[in-house]
Design a protein around this motif. Sequence first.
Motif, PDB file in Angstrom:
ATOM      1  N   SER A 168       7.058  43.196 -42.642  1.00 15.21           N
ATOM      2  CA  SER A 168       8.506  43.966 -42.815  1.00 15.21           C
ATOM      3  C   SER A 168       8.373  44.906 -43.756  1.00 15.21           C
ATOM      4  N   VAL A 224      14.082  43.398 -35.882  1.00  9.91           N
ATOM      5  CA  VAL A 224      14.625  42.451 -36.838  1.00  9.91           C
ATOM      6  C   VAL A 224      13.568  41.350 -36.639  1.00  9.91           C
ATOM      7  N   LEU A 254      22.806  39.803 -39.163  1.00 12.34           N
ATOM      8  CA  LEU A 254      22.073  40.083 -37.858  1.00 12.34           C
ATOM      9  C   LEU A 254      22.872  40.557 -36.724  1.00 12.34           C
ATOM     10  N   LEU A 259      13.295  37.075 -38.358  1.00 12.23           N
ATOM     11  CA  LEU A 259      13.879  35.997 -39.150  1.00 12.23           C
ATOM     12  C   LEU A 259      13.321  34.990 -39.620  1.00 12.23           C
ATOM     13  N   ALA A 285      16.843  38.284 -33.081  1.00 13.01           N
ATOM     14  CA  ALA A 285      15.887  38.745 -33.960  1.00 13.01           C
ATOM     15  C   ALA A 285      14.603  37.677 -33.398  1.00 13.01           C
TER      16      ALA A 285
END
Length: 337
Positions: A212, A183, A173, A185, A200
């Motif tokens: 994603s 991003v 990260l 998570l 994130a």
Amino acid sequence: MPSAQPPTAVFAMDPVHLPLLFPPPLMARLRRTAAIDPDLVVRDFGDPAAAGPSAAAEVLVTGWGCPRLDAAALEVLPRLRAVLHAAGSVRALVGEAVWERGIAVSSAAAANAVPVAEYTLAMILLAGKDAFAHRERYRATHALPPAAGTAAAGNAGRRVGVVGASRVGRRLLELLRPYDFEVLLSDPYVDAAEAAALGARALDLEDLLRRSDVVTLHAPDLPGTRHLLDRARLALIRDGGVLINTARGALVDHDALTAELVSGRLHAVLDVTEPEPLPAGSPLFTLPNVVLTPHIAGSLGNELERLGRTAVGELERLAAGLPLAHRVRRADLSRIA
């Protein structure tokens, strides 16, 4: 309080690793801190040749190939008060008897996370450029790709889903911050505020898989994470999505993943598999949408010294009466590798 005498230490590992973990300058630094014989590396605590040093050892400096520290091993280590592991996970190394005796345990897992995160970043960037497929096409055609052949490639705004805020996950990260990625998570122990602080957006696993472009696994191998990505969850990843696994092969249902890859629906970068190594006839060796590497993401070659430096730093702290910086506690094993 620091000890009046340097602690007595013993190496316990496969001796093949010793020169790279502790090259001469680092070995000299270690020997200034502890009484240790650089020519004695224990591989069997029952070996009569190691009986005397083992009986005197207050510290074990361990690494890959160290015998398991169970009750039988501790019988020949009556003075042991610390295990400094110059490698990653201590799960397979440390038995219950170590915790019951209150022996301190330290790991170089944070140092080993660095090259794994670097490898993962490299693979994310290359996958986004469709570099592996272009390599195969260039090999076959000897021609540059037409513009239409690169329309779907590029890393601008690509969504990267990180599964697991482990040491590797957190280091990744950090490395992702300068890039133009969105991003995501997923980690059951990380809330939205902490995820935001890590750079994130927190999502549950199913949402992360759906959203994603690249999914990268950094969760620990625990009973509860076995086949974390099963057939149903793999099916959630969008067509053309990329799965990267540098954690453990057991996190993914191997048969279900193989089916997805053989169909061509997904792409994968796999540094770990289940089993490991794969059978010689596995289609993953030859599929054009699979990049398969032989468990090389972790520390290799000159990266091993970083692990040795971590162990030496812990030994210096121990000798100075300071708390270990990378201590592992029994309770940690329920959620870390």
